[in-house]
Scaffold this active site. Structure first.
Site, PDB file in Angstrom:
ATOM      1  NE  ARG A  21      -3.473  -0.148   2.696  1.00 51.83           N
ATOM      2  CZ  ARG A  21      -4.226  -0.711   2.267  1.00 51.83           C
ATOM      3  NH1 ARG A  21      -4.641   0.139   2.104  1.00 51.83           N
ATOM      4  NH2 ARG A  21      -4.618  -1.503   2.318  1.00 51.83           N
ATOM      5  CB  THR A  22       3.292   2.506   2.377  1.00 51.47           C
ATOM      6  OG1 THR A  22       2.653   2.544   3.442  1.00 51.47           O
ATOM      7  CG2 THR A  22       4.168   3.713   2.216  1.00 51.47           C
ATOM      8  NE  ARG A  70       6.638  -0.953   6.575  1.00 51.83           N
ATOM      9  CZ  ARG A  70       5.314  -0.657   6.455  1.00 51.83           C
ATOM     10  NH1 ARG A  70       5.280   1.285   6.526  1.00 51.83           N
ATOM     11  NH2 ARG A  70       4.648  -1.292   7.309  1.00 51.83           N
ATOM     12  CG  HIS A 115       4.413   5.059   8.020  1.00 53.44           C
ATOM     13  ND1 HIS A 115       5.362   5.495   7.103  1.00 53.44           N
ATOM     14  CD2 HIS A 115       3.529   4.477   8.147  1.00 53.44           C
ATOM     15  CE1 HIS A 115       4.112   5.150   6.266  1.00 53.44           C
ATOM     16  NE2 HIS A 115       3.129   4.219   6.886  1.00 53.44           N
ATOM     17  CE  LYS A 135      26.213 -10.730  -2.134  1.00 59.76           C
ATOM     18  NZ  LYS A 135      26.466 -10.378  -3.693  1.00 59.76           N
TER      19      LYS A 135
END
Lengths: 303, 303, 303
Positions: free
Chosen positions: B54-55, B106, B134, B84
């Site tokens: 969604r974001t 994110r 957020h 890694k």
């Protein structure tokens, strides 16, 4: 306007779609740049709940060639709010708020795409919903016949491979009933024969058909051979894949010069690569036609 | 300029952002094509270490509607050099070398996005970092209040659902302190009550609040109801989800005509679908506002 | 024209490529917008059978900065028709039908990219095929030397880290033979020493080399230090990673002012972050050069 099922098209609409596809294909092959302005800046979301790279890339390139931006998710099932219990209706209503110009949805469950379409005004295209519909595949199959034979009526069409489980052969059989005088030949082993529901559908629409297990007889005077993938795990116990039919050079010799051989791909070894260079082998062109049909569909719904 | 936390905005900056959002939204809805030229050819990278379809789609469509190209990775955690052992600082410094105009990150761990921002001049937008911030969610929530009420002060705001664990309700409570005279009502079961750190924050900023377990009393004269998702696994032992509050038509009858109902989505059944057609139900518009706020943020940092 | 191996380039072609890279880089840094028109509307497909976010994003941004649309798949191995047994030749022939202007392929198996290229007229770029080739990495490494020293001949180049397993150091050693008078120093522990096939290759091309285990002596008068990642799991039993060489400030003091330090990244701790601000540390610029070399390669094959 949503594209949910091949059944939603009348004969007239199919002819319009194929004529539009002809025109877009010809324009693309002669002057790509003009097409790029056609839907410049419009946004396509491809929302795939299960992977289907081929279908997704076909839609994405179709959109990109007409100047659209493509926003994709490859595995919405695992990644999206679906994992948190969101219904597809809610997902559709949220995506609608992002003002895409169209949404292509692939889903693992039958009927989910139609449910999404029911709650939104953004055009939805069904890119396959479980065992349900995959209308753009049927349309590109039918278009390929039109493209090669310049007609869609009065054809002898051989369907082979796994007719029992294969969605594409079943859908094409149904779509052939939209046009007059087509005759269908089912050419496979008894265990993978076309199911009765399709035969009844053909009966109801006045389309003639026959079961012809002999490949040579089936291929005689055929206009179209539509072959499909066999999955070992779907073969009945005791039946080895080599006991089923494969298209090789010898099989091609049974076919008229004007016939075409189609396959929805991917193929494994039910059509040998020795056939690929035969001008009648149309399965790669068929994939390309898929892109052009999708361009025409996008163009139709974006108007 | 990086967007790392809603706290970084002053009242004045918030008002400027919301005014810009108003203007972009109105421009988009009347003449999309102009916006398409705004940031034509600029490149946005969306780097998601955990999925949030969604974001991600909201940022990507926001960018596409302003003519930007979007380059995405859906699961950087599994796929990238992170596996890694590369630090996020190194990743940020490498991506900077590809000259994107902005990067949306994110991350599953708190503070990682800020660490990336600390080493690069490319504008970074935090799209959620673990239990941390957020900011674009908080901003779109606050904008939705402004958008509906044409003000952000002197409002009675009810927060409900899982106030203990829900990041969005906590953040909104904090953001409400930027404006004068707001009053907050916590309407939930005792086990999911708002934590003390937020109450102390409100105390320190002079914002009044109350705990009101009765839904009818809480909803009376409310301007805003902000409801959040309950997760069964976060309910205390012995508490069934049906013993918590749900918003249904009856609950809506407690609300004034001018109130709005918000939810960060996805919702499960804490707001019944029977409420969706009520004009006060703003949760889908809220998702759309998310895209417009993100357009305004991108526009701000790209200047 | 396909880009399958660094070996396919003559000295003259390399010089042309690097000159073109210089020119594109300079144009990009002074007037991006012009470049945006260069390949406007062309379509790049990035087909990755294994993840390599860095390489994929580098190609994608390179393409986007020249106005191309990028259609990506992040994990073709799991998602695509490959899982159904399709050969890469069939996949390439299908993708060709979507009329992309170029396809970048990353594959987990050696030789697969070349097999795809063999059957299609669409330009294919190998973005790494298993233990095989990764030509754009070698080219960006060589370009970075050229970019810093304004020459590619008569240089003392130290290769360090895991020379036994590291593909990049092996490839760079080979590419250095295209130019005159370069001398290579292998600076690592005996267990990770460069393999004989490369030494024989150098012998056959008249390039001198030595093994010099002492870092101070190796670094003396060096023009280039090319350091590579050590993976604990590739160290021989009994050898601890701290017994291998790391580049720290002290190691930098052994180097001339004009030397450059390169690393293909990601690095873990074989180069300490305390070195990052040293102007000789070029590993982040090297990543940026990767994007510019890819722009030049795309520009070359799209002509």
């Amino acid at each position: 306007m949503h594209i949910l099922s091949a059944d939603q098209f009348t004969k007239k609409q199919l002819e319009e779609l194929f004529t539009l596809t002809d025109s877009i294909k010809s324009q693309f092959l002669t002057d790509k740049n003009k097409l790029l302005k056609k839907h410049e800046g419009k946004v396509l979301i491809t929302l795939f709940y299960e992977p289907s790279t081929r279908t997704r890339l076909s839609f994405a390139t179709a959109a990109a060639h007409m100047g659209m931006s493509v926003i994709s998710t490859e595995n919405a099932r695992e990644f999206s709010s679906a994992a948190k219990g969101e219904t597809i209706e809610d997902t559709a209503r949220v995506l609608e708020q992002y003002y895409p110009d169209a949404i292509v949805i692939r889903h693992h469950e039958t009927g989910e795409v139609a449910r999404a379409a029911a709650v939104t005004k953004v055009p939805i295209i069904n890119a396959g919903d479980g065992k349900g519909e995959h209308p753009t595949q049927s349309l590109l199959d039918m278009y390929t016949i039109w493209d090669s034979h310049k007609k869609h009526s009065g054809l002898k069409v051989v369907l082979g491979g796994d007719l029992l489980h294969g969605r594409t052969a079943r859908s094409l059989a149904k779509l052939l009933t939209c046009f007059d005088g087509n005759h269908i030949v089912f050419n496979t082993i008894p265990e993978l024969q076309m199911a009765d529901d399709i035969k009844e559908y053909l009966d109801g629409r006045g389309v003639t058909y026959e079961e012809e297990p002999d490949m040579k007889r089936a291929f005689q005077n055929a206009d179209v051979v539509y072959w499909t993938r066999l999955q070992k795990e779907r073969l009945p116990a005791g039946v080895h894949i080599d006991q089923t039919y494969k298209i090789d050079k010898k099989a091609m010799s049974y076919l008229p010069e004007t016939a075409i051989v189609m396959h929805p791909l991917p193929r494994v070894d039910e059509i040998l690569t020795e056939v690929d260079d035969d001008p009648r082998a149309k399965y790669f062109d068929q994939a390309g036609n898929g892109m052009f049909v999708r361009m025409a569909l996008l163009d139709t719904i974006l108007k």
